[in-house]
Every structure is written in C-alpha cells, then in structure tokens.
Design a protein around this motif. Sequence first.
Motif, PDB file in Angstrom:
ATOM      1  N   UNK A   1      -0.141  16.913 -22.143  1.00 59.18           N
ATOM      2  CA  UNK A   1      -1.097  16.184 -21.309  1.00 59.18           C
ATOM      3  C   UNK A   1      -1.531  17.099 -20.169  1.00 59.18           C
ATOM      4  N   UNK A   2      -2.750  17.607 -20.288  1.00 67.21           N
ATOM      5  CA  UNK A   2      -3.263  18.545 -19.295  1.00 67.21           C
ATOM      6  C   UNK A   2      -3.769  17.839 -18.050  1.00 67.21           C
ATOM      7  N   UNK A   3      -4.157  16.591 -18.181  1.00 64.97           N
ATOM      8  CA  UNK A   3      -4.704  15.853 -17.048  1.00 64.97           C
ATOM      9  C   UNK A   3      -3.582  15.094 -16.342  1.00 64.97           C
ATOM     10  N   UNK A   4      -3.213  15.579 -15.179  1.00 64.67           N
ATOM     11  CA  UNK A   4      -2.179  14.926 -14.385  1.00 64.67           C
ATOM     12  C   UNK A   4      -2.881  14.085 -13.322  1.00 64.67           C
ATOM     13  N   UNK A   5      -2.565  12.818 -13.300  1.00 66.02           N
ATOM     14  CA  UNK A   5      -3.175  11.887 -12.353  1.00 66.02           C
ATOM     15  C   UNK A   5      -2.229  11.728 -11.172  1.00 66.02           C
ATOM     16  N   UNK A   6      -2.761  11.880  -9.981  1.00 66.98           N
ATOM     17  CA  UNK A   6      -1.918  11.771  -8.785  1.00 66.98           C
ATOM     18  C   UNK A   6      -1.701  10.315  -8.398  1.00 66.98           C
ATOM     19  N   UNK A   7      -0.653  10.112  -7.595  1.00 70.00           N
ATOM     20  CA  UNK A   7      -0.373   8.768  -7.078  1.00 70.00           C
ATOM     21  C   UNK A   7      -1.525   8.269  -6.212  1.00 70.00           C
ATOM     22  N   UNK A   8      -2.142   9.194  -5.480  1.00 70.98           N
ATOM     23  CA  UNK A   8      -3.264   8.818  -4.613  1.00 70.98           C
ATOM     24  C   UNK A   8      -4.441   8.305  -5.442  1.00 70.98           C
ATOM     25  N   UNK A   9      -4.670   8.933  -6.592  1.00 69.50           N
ATOM     26  CA  UNK A   9      -5.766   8.496  -7.465  1.00 69.50           C
ATOM     27  C   UNK A   9      -5.506   7.087  -7.981  1.00 69.50           C
ATOM     28  N   UNK A  10      -4.273   6.823  -8.392  1.00 67.72           N
ATOM     29  CA  UNK A  10      -3.921   5.487  -8.877  1.00 67.72           C
ATOM     30  C   UNK A  10      -4.053   4.456  -7.758  1.00 67.72           C
ATOM     31  N   UNK A  11      -3.628   4.818  -6.559  1.00 70.54           N
ATOM     32  CA  UNK A  11      -3.777   3.912  -5.413  1.00 70.54           C
ATOM     33  C   UNK A  11      -5.249   3.602  -5.159  1.00 70.54           C
ATOM     34  N   UNK A  12      -6.082   4.655  -5.200  1.00 73.65           N
ATOM     35  CA  UNK A  12      -7.510   4.496  -4.944  1.00 73.65           C
ATOM     36  C   UNK A  12      -8.161   3.622  -6.015  1.00 73.65           C
ATOM     37  N   UNK A  13      -7.838   3.863  -7.277  1.00 74.09           N
ATOM     38  CA  UNK A  13      -8.387   3.050  -8.368  1.00 74.09           C
ATOM     39  C   UNK A  13      -7.921   1.604  -8.215  1.00 74.09           C
ATOM     40  N   UNK A  14      -6.672   1.406  -7.821  1.00 75.87           N
ATOM     41  CA  UNK A  14      -6.158   0.055  -7.590  1.00 75.87           C
ATOM     42  C   UNK A  14      -6.916  -0.662  -6.484  1.00 75.87           C
ATOM     43  N   UNK A  15      -7.241   0.062  -5.426  1.00 76.74           N
ATOM     44  CA  UNK A  15      -8.014  -0.528  -4.328  1.00 76.74           C
ATOM     45  C   UNK A  15      -9.415  -0.890  -4.804  1.00 76.74           C
ATOM     46  N   UNK A  16     -10.058   0.028  -5.533  1.00 78.51           N
ATOM     47  CA  UNK A  16     -11.403  -0.247  -6.037  1.00 78.51           C
ATOM     48  C   UNK A  16     -11.425  -1.445  -6.978  1.00 78.51           C
ATOM     49  N   UNK A  17     -10.387  -1.571  -7.806  1.00 78.28           N
ATOM     50  CA  UNK A  17     -10.323  -2.668  -8.775  1.00 78.28           C
ATOM     51  C   UNK A  17      -9.678  -3.912  -8.190  1.00 78.28           C
ATOM     52  N   UNK A  18      -9.276  -3.826  -6.924  1.00 76.59           N
ATOM     53  CA  UNK A  18      -8.613  -4.946  -6.238  1.00 76.59           C
ATOM     54  C   UNK A  18      -7.395  -5.412  -7.026  1.00 76.59           C
ATOM     55  N   UNK A  19      -6.564  -4.429  -7.403  1.00 72.39           N
ATOM     56  CA  UNK A  19      -5.344  -4.711  -8.145  1.00 72.39           C
ATOM     57  C   UNK A  19      -4.136  -4.386  -7.291  1.00 72.39           C
ATOM     58  N   UNK A  20      -3.135  -5.206  -7.417  1.00 69.58           N
ATOM     59  CA  UNK A  20      -1.849  -4.913  -6.791  1.00 69.58           C
ATOM     60  C   UNK A  20      -0.896  -4.547  -7.924  1.00 69.58           C
ATOM     61  N   UNK A  21      -0.614  -3.256  -8.047  1.00 70.99           N
ATOM     62  CA  UNK A  21       0.198  -2.771  -9.144  1.00 70.99           C
ATOM     63  C   UNK A  21       1.617  -2.502  -8.673  1.00 70.99           C
ATOM     64  N   UNK A  22       2.568  -2.856  -9.513  1.00 69.76           N
ATOM     65  CA  UNK A  22       3.959  -2.506  -9.226  1.00 69.76           C
ATOM     66  C   UNK A  22       4.139  -1.021  -9.509  1.00 69.76           C
ATOM     67  N   UNK A  23       5.280  -0.482  -9.112  1.00 65.59           N
ATOM     68  CA  UNK A  23       5.539   0.937  -9.359  1.00 65.59           C
ATOM     69  C   UNK A  23       5.532   1.247 -10.857  1.00 65.59           C
ATOM     70  N   UNK A  24       6.069   0.343 -11.658  1.00 63.82           N
ATOM     71  CA  UNK A  24       6.069   0.542 -13.113  1.00 63.82           C
ATOM     72  C   UNK A  24       4.646   0.540 -13.665  1.00 63.82           C
ATOM     73  N   UNK A  25       3.833  -0.386 -13.174  1.00 61.67           N
ATOM     74  CA  UNK A  25       2.446  -0.464 -13.629  1.00 61.67           C
ATOM     75  C   UNK A  25       1.657   0.778 -13.213  1.00 61.67           C
ATOM     76  N   UNK A  26       1.947   1.295 -12.032  1.00 66.74           N
ATOM     77  CA  UNK A  26       1.277   2.516 -11.575  1.00 66.74           C
ATOM     78  C   UNK A  26       1.637   3.694 -12.475  1.00 66.74           C
ATOM     79  N   UNK A  27       2.902   3.811 -12.835  1.00 71.08           N
ATOM     80  CA  UNK A  27       3.326   4.900 -13.722  1.00 71.08           C
ATOM     81  C   UNK A  27       2.665   4.771 -15.092  1.00 71.08           C
ATOM     82  N   UNK A  28       2.604   3.535 -15.604  1.00 63.91           N
ATOM     83  CA  UNK A  28       1.961   3.321 -16.899  1.00 63.91           C
ATOM     84  C   UNK A  28       0.470   3.625 -16.822  1.00 63.91           C
TER      85      UNK A  28
END
Length: 97
Positions: A1-28
């Motif tokens: 997997x060449x594309x590594x997604x940062x935690x900040x990117x997941x946080x930002x996408x969660x904010x844009x989508x108005x999602x509250x993700x658990x740590x497990x959901x963020x990793x997935x």
Amino acid sequence: MANIISDETIEYVGILAKLELSDEEKEQAKKDIGRMLDYVDKLNELDTSGVEPMSHVFPVHNVFREDVVTNGDDRDNMLKNAPAVKDGSWKVPKTVE
C-alpha cells in the motif's frame, strides 16, 4: 500500500462528513481509503490514449424531448382554481400591456 493516509486526513474527512468515528473506525477508514487510492493508481497505469472520452457507457445522445408549450395561454381556467378574495367575489385580473 503506497498511499499512507495520515490521522489528520481522517480527522479532516470526518469533520467534512460530520462523522464521529471511534479509533477503530478511523483505522479502518485509513485502510479503506488507502486501498481506494491504490486502485486509482493502478487504473492510472492503463494506456487510455486511444480511448475516446465519453459521458455514458452506452451510445446515448440527447434523450430529452423538445421543450414545446402544449397547454398554451389558458389563464382564465387556471385562475378559477385560485382562492376567492375575502368578500367572496373573484375577478380575473386585467392583463398588463
């Protein structure tokens, strides 16, 4: 997997989508998005230089009918459906010329 997604990117996408993700959901989500981006990279390897761009997979052209007025000017009949004025009378408004 060449594309590594940062935690900040997941946080930002969660904010844009108005999602509250658990740590497990963020990793997935990081794994899922990484796999999607890997797939896009794989598709970008294809030679599409001889492929004509299209907006639909079928040879569909304009499927809309012509915009033609079919009911004409039937203002008097349409205004019959309008509510009566307070005193119970109703008059067809004069045409502005």
